[in-house]
Design a protein around this motif. Sequence first.
Motif, mmCIF file in Angstrom:
data_model
loop_
_atom_site.group_PDB
_atom_site.id
_atom_site.type_symbol
_atom_site.label_atom_id
_atom_site.label_comp_id
_atom_site.label_asym_id
_atom_site.label_seq_id
_atom_site.Cartn_x
_atom_site.Cartn_y
_atom_site.Cartn_z
ATOM 1 N N VAL A 172 0.871 -1.184 0.000
ATOM 2 C CA VAL A 172 0.000 0.000 0.000
ATOM 3 C C VAL A 172 0.904 1.229 0.000
ATOM 4 O O VAL A 172 1.774 1.355 0.865
ATOM 5 C CB VAL A 172 -0.937 0.016 1.229
ATOM 6 N N VAL A 173 0.699 2.112 -0.968
ATOM 7 C CA VAL A 173 1.522 3.313 -1.098
ATOM 8 C C VAL A 173 0.629 4.528 -0.883
ATOM 9 O O VAL A 173 -0.401 4.688 -1.551
ATOM 10 C CB VAL A 173 2.200 3.390 -2.478
ATOM 11 N N VAL A 174 1.027 5.388 0.050
ATOM 12 C CA VAL A 174 0.293 6.620 0.339
ATOM 13 C C VAL A 174 1.163 7.800 -0.092
ATOM 14 O O VAL A 174 2.325 7.906 0.333
ATOM 15 C CB VAL A 174 -0.045 6.729 1.838
ATOM 16 N N PRO B 69 1.617 -8.102 9.068
ATOM 17 C CA PRO B 69 3.035 -8.299 8.719
ATOM 18 C C PRO B 69 3.271 -8.622 7.251
ATOM 19 O O PRO B 69 4.369 -8.395 6.731
ATOM 20 C CB PRO B 69 3.450 -9.488 9.608
ATOM 21 N N GLY B 70 2.251 -9.119 6.553
ATOM 22 C CA GLY B 70 2.439 -9.499 5.158
ATOM 23 C C GLY B 70 2.333 -8.346 4.181
ATOM 24 O O GLY B 70 2.480 -8.550 2.964
ATOM 25 N N VAL B 71 2.071 -7.141 4.652
ATOM 26 C CA VAL B 71 1.888 -5.991 3.761
ATOM 27 C C VAL B 71 2.946 -4.932 4.063
ATOM 28 O O VAL B 71 3.235 -4.638 5.221
ATOM 29 C CB VAL B 71 0.478 -5.385 3.925
ATOM 30 N N THR B 72 3.510 -4.362 3.005
ATOM 31 C CA THR B 72 4.477 -3.268 3.137
ATOM 32 C C THR B 72 3.750 -1.940 2.877
ATOM 33 O O THR B 72 3.007 -1.821 1.901
ATOM 34 C CB THR B 72 5.615 -3.426 2.126
ATOM 35 N N TYR B 73 3.962 -0.974 3.767
ATOM 36 C CA TYR B 73 3.346 0.344 3.619
ATOM 37 C C TYR B 73 4.436 1.363 3.291
ATOM 38 O O TYR B 73 5.507 1.361 3.925
ATOM 39 C CB TYR B 73 2.614 0.749 4.898
ATOM 40 N N VAL B 74 4.149 2.214 2.330
ATOM 41 C CA VAL B 74 5.101 3.236 1.899
ATOM 42 C C VAL B 74 4.425 4.600 2.016
ATOM 43 O O VAL B 74 3.284 4.777 1.575
ATOM 44 C CB VAL B 74 5.564 3.000 0.444
ATOM 45 N N LEU B 75 5.129 5.540 2.633
ATOM 46 C CA LEU B 75 4.632 6.914 2.744
ATOM 47 C C LEU B 75 5.527 7.817 1.900
ATOM 48 O O LEU B 75 6.730 7.918 2.149
ATOM 49 C CB LEU B 75 4.631 7.381 4.197
ATOM 50 N N ARG B 76 4.944 8.440 0.902
ATOM 51 C CA ARG B 76 5.666 9.386 0.059
ATOM 52 C C ARG B 76 5.117 10.783 0.320
ATOM 53 O O ARG B 76 3.918 11.023 0.198
ATOM 54 C CB ARG B 76 5.499 9.038 -1.419
ATOM 55 N N THR B 77 5.992 11.693 0.685
ATOM 56 C CA THR B 77 5.595 13.075 0.949
ATOM 57 C C THR B 77 6.221 13.958 -0.119
ATOM 58 O O THR B 77 7.453 14.061 -0.204
ATOM 59 C CB THR B 77 6.058 13.516 2.351
#
Length: 685
Positions: free
Chosen positions: A62-64, A219-227
């Motif tokens: 999931v990328v935010v 734990p099976g999901v990677t989260y990315v925060l892009r600002t």
Amino acid sequence: MTASAEPLYGADDLTHLEGLEAVRKRPGMYIGSTDSRGVNHLFTEIVDNSTDEGVAGHATKVVVTLHADGSVQVDDDGRGIPTGVHAKSGLSGVELVLTRLHAGGKFGGSGYKTSGGLHGVGASAVNALSHRFDVTVRNGGKVHEMSFAHGTPGVFDGPGPKAKFTPQPGLRVKGKMKRGERTGTSIRYWHDARYFEKGAELDVEQVRTKLRNTAFLVPGVTYVLRTATEGSISEETFHFPNGLADMVEFLAPSDEKPVSGTLIIRGEGSYKENAADANGVMRSNVERHAEVEIALRWGTGYERTVECFTNTIRNVHGGTHRRGFDRGATKALQEAISRTRGLLKAKEDLPTLDDVLEGMTAVVHVRIPEPQFTSQTKDELSTSGITRVVQGIVERHLKEWTENRKTKAEAKVVLQKIVDAARVRLTQKQQKDAARRKTALEGAAMPPKLVDCRTTGISRSELFLVEGDSALGSARMARVSEYQALLPLRGKILNVQKASLGDTLKNAEIASIVQVLGAGTGRTFDLSAMRYGRVILMADADVDGSHIRTLLITLFAKYMRPVIEDGRLFAAMPPLHKIVTKGRNPETIFTFTQREMEQKVAELEAAGKQIVKPVPRFKGLGEMDADELWETTMNPATRSVRRITLDDAEAAEAALELLMGEKVEPRRNWLVESAARVDREAIDV
């Protein structure tokens, strides 16, 4: 204005808000508030939908992206919102879930086993409160797209919310998916500041915390925060393969050492509740399956941190799962402390929940279908059945941990820490009690007739409410001045069941009792402020004495009920007769009723002993000397006292109203009806 001239109120005055209009009219009902918390809740609703795909095993990333123009974009590689046409509404799945309240795949169907979304309100509410809302869906080999302005589908002729908008229904196909491209959903929205308070904005730190917490829970999901800022993009990645164990490590204070390793508690259980089926028909005893995962550890510090989640949603105020955790941990560890020799000293009380939680860092996460929350913001779980499930799982695992040969030594260190915490808490309480009691004595003049005790502690002290000044003389010589206080009462106090609060407090005897206890009356009564550990009603063993006790019990039941509920109100049981035998080794025996005296005299005479006759009868407490009063009524080791209780509050209230209330007729009828049940031989005459 006459009645005929008043404006009419008819059906045309009623308003029916349709579709997303209700969200725009009352946004706080759907997102909790219209300040910065509401703006953050918009983001939470969108990212939770992507998380549900990860929990279901369909998304891994999931990328935010927080764009420089204030818009928020959330991309996931899940299955994508269904793009087919919904048979009943005739709308595409995308348009249905984004423009209709209470629409989605989270109402007990096959879409999700558990989910954070429940009401089908979240994404459509965000859409309703946004200048522009763009969605791109990749599934079925195609790329679909759709745009909305305040929930109305259409087309923008350029980028950003200020571009010209033309209403146009329907989902559009942008093109084909690229080879190797994963399915998924991308949503970008620009919230409309007009629906929020001035200055309300997205809190980047809260976004970061939300993504980090969710990465711990899934734990099976990677989260990315892009600002994104002008000309640059910063990126943070959150991925924690050890799940809740990593979360406890992160939450634990960095300046304290661990007392135990991190315990992982996992279990499943079931509970039943009333729920509606797919057709909206309410069914009783629907069985629900729950999955529970908990991680916890103790540290050397004093702070406690217990975070609670339901289906990855943080419950700021805990709820029923937290209640189950607290109960299970307290019960299991109290039992372990009782079983472990050498931990508790004689007469020490068991530790409480506060002692168990001291220094603990814990995360409680439950996965349940269709959870119930106290509000749309899901701050508190209210599903009642989960309490018992969590409590049982916690009890079993902690019991095994304290008894297992491999972990028993570690557990004993934790149990000792809990016992030490209890001792410190009690010591601090005694110090506070002493200071409070001293302040009460110095800050207000006590009634001059109060014979106070010397102790500064609350728990051991006793206040005797003594009938009459004559009994006060003997009681004063008999008492232990260190912890026994005396307050004499002149005659019978006011019957408070018949009187108003104002009249009650005007009564001098009642005012003295309230002042000496120092805890107030009625709704403002504060049990923790009471200056004595016990209150003992000490009246003569005759009809007048019984009446005085009844009046005092009525006073406490109506205006100081917590004293009774906490088991701190007692009635002394002074004897009525004194039997003395003749001979070299005379015996003295006290009895409490006429029948008991006669039976005891007959028993002693049958044994060949001579009795001093006539057998003396005490007309009142004042006739006893100090030694007799101490031995029979005031000595904690030999006295008999009766605890006053309100086990059945309704029955007790009814009895007080019948016997002491204003209505005479019901009391007269009861006395007449009950006369036949009186044992005349037992009457004290």
